[in-house]
Design a protein around this motif. Structure first.
Motif, PDB file in Angstrom:
ATOM      1  N   PHE A 134       1.131  -0.883   0.274  1.00 21.64           N
ATOM      2  CA  PHE A 134      -0.254  -0.048   0.176  1.00 21.64           C
ATOM      3  C   PHE A 134       1.161   1.386  -0.213  1.00 21.64           C
ATOM      4  O   PHE A 134       0.759   1.919  -1.139  1.00 21.64           O
ATOM      5  N   CYS A 135       2.184   1.161   0.658  1.00 18.93           N
ATOM      6  CA  CYS A 135       2.858   2.823   1.032  1.00 18.93           C
ATOM      7  C   CYS A 135       3.188   2.801  -0.265  1.00 18.93           C
ATOM      8  O   CYS A 135       3.976   3.934  -0.824  1.00 18.93           O
ATOM      9  N   VAL A 136       3.935   1.717  -0.902  1.00 17.09           N
ATOM     10  CA  VAL A 136       4.869   1.315  -2.221  1.00 17.09           C
ATOM     11  C   VAL A 136       3.761   2.246  -3.212  1.00 17.09           C
ATOM     12  O   VAL A 136       3.780   2.999  -4.027  1.00 17.09           O
ATOM     13  N   GLY A 137       2.282   1.606  -3.166  1.00 12.96           N
ATOM     14  CA  GLY A 137       1.455   1.665  -3.938  1.00 12.96           C
ATOM     15  C   GLY A 137       1.458   3.805  -4.263  1.00 12.96           C
ATOM     16  O   GLY A 137       0.791   4.079  -5.037  1.00 12.96           O
ATOM     17  N   PHE A 138       1.321   4.105  -2.902  1.00 12.89           N
ATOM     18  CA  PHE A 138       1.199   4.676  -2.954  1.00 12.89           C
ATOM     19  C   PHE A 138       1.707   6.248  -3.283  1.00 12.89           C
ATOM     20  O   PHE A 138       1.045   7.161  -3.812  1.00 12.89           O
ATOM     21  N   MET A 139       2.982   6.186  -2.894  1.00 14.07           N
ATOM     22  CA  MET A 139       4.374   6.567  -3.667  1.00 14.07           C
ATOM     23  C   MET A 139       4.139   6.211  -4.866  1.00 14.07           C
ATOM     24  O   MET A 139       4.846   8.157  -5.671  1.00 14.07           O
ATOM     25  N   VAL A 140       4.203   5.732  -5.495  1.00 22.25           N
ATOM     26  CA  VAL A 140       3.639   5.339  -7.077  1.00 22.25           C
ATOM     27  C   VAL A 140       2.463   6.591  -7.391  1.00 22.25           C
ATOM     28  O   VAL A 140       3.031   7.121  -8.078  1.00 22.25           O
ATOM     29  N   THR A 141       1.902   6.460  -7.065  1.00 16.19           N
ATOM     30  CA  THR A 141       0.817   7.419  -7.462  1.00 16.19           C
ATOM     31  C   THR A 141       0.426   8.404  -7.143  1.00 16.19           C
ATOM     32  O   THR A 141       0.873   9.487  -7.982  1.00 16.19           O
ATOM     33  N   TYR A 142       1.201   8.924  -5.508  1.00 20.87           N
ATOM     34  CA  TYR A 142       1.487  10.503  -5.753  1.00 20.87           C
ATOM     35  C   TYR A 142       2.190  11.074  -6.925  1.00 20.87           C
ATOM     36  O   TYR A 142       2.614  12.240  -7.039  1.00 20.87           O
ATOM     37  N   SER A 143       3.327  10.116  -7.544  1.00 13.92           N
ATOM     38  CA  SER A 143       4.238  10.719  -8.175  1.00 13.92           C
ATOM     39  C   SER A 143       3.838  10.633  -9.082  1.00 13.92           C
ATOM     40  O   SER A 143       4.251  12.098 -10.108  1.00 13.92           O
ATOM     41  N   GLN A 144       3.176   9.608  -9.722  1.00 17.35           N
ATOM     42  CA  GLN A 144       2.843   9.944 -11.184  1.00 17.35           C
ATOM     43  C   GLN A 144       1.483  11.356 -10.968  1.00 17.35           C
ATOM     44  O   GLN A 144       1.657  11.371 -12.569  1.00 17.35           O
TER      45      GLN A 144
END
Length: 173
Positions: A134-144
């Motif tokens: 979830f944390c990795v997905g959050f950071m990737v989504t925020y970055s994109q």
């Protein structure tokens, strides 16, 4: 401001990974104690509980602890504390402990239960894995969403400051 959206999930991931390390380490220690074949009679020196929670509307969680002492095969007196165990075990009771020798003796008073212990460790690791994903997905989504399109909080998307304010409304030509 962007650092906040990377630092907090990174901190949560670090905590989850550390907890996973501790779960795997303790699981391997208990397994080595059970697999060593070494047992000894131990005396329960102390039994006590710790209480957590209960603030506001949270539930109260009580953990039972036992302190044991036994003499290892090489003559060392070993004292250890363990969470859990039956609530009927009181000070002075004799129990069989399983232990593994080494520089630091690892012992447990829990009866061998490999399937239950493996299932519990797997459940905790699965939960921690979900937290990390979830944390990795959050950071990737925020970055994109914010970095990929130049819409970060500190950036000017057009590269210039050509805005006009008319009657409190900002207009960009």
């Amino acid at each position: 401001m962007d650092v906040f959206f990377y630092f907090v999930p990174g901190l949560i991931m670090a905590g989850a990974l550390f907890m996973a390390y501790r779960v795997v380490r303790r699981s391997l220690q208990i397994r080595s104690a059970w697999n060593s074949g070494l047992t000894a009679q131990a005396r329960c020196l102390r039994s006590y509980t710790t209480v957590s929670g209960g603030h506001g509307d949270t539930s109260v969680h009580t953990t039972l602890h036992h302190v044991y002492e036994f003499t290892a095969r090489d003559g060392r007196v070993v004292r250890f504390e363990e969470e859990g165990g039956p609530g009927t075990r009181v000070e002075g009771d004799l129990v069989t402990v399983h232990y593994a020798e080494g520089a630091q003796v690892v012992a447990t008073a829990h009866a061998p239960g490999r399937v239950g212990q493996a299932a519990a460790a797997f459940g905790v690791l699965a939960f921690l894995g979900v937290v990390v994903v979830f944390c990795v997905g959050f950071m990737v989504t925020y970055s994109q969403v914010f970095d990929g399109y130049g819409l970060g909080f500190d950036e000017d998307p057009g590269g210039t400051v050509d805005t006009v304010v008319v009657d409190g409304v900002t207009i960009t030509p």
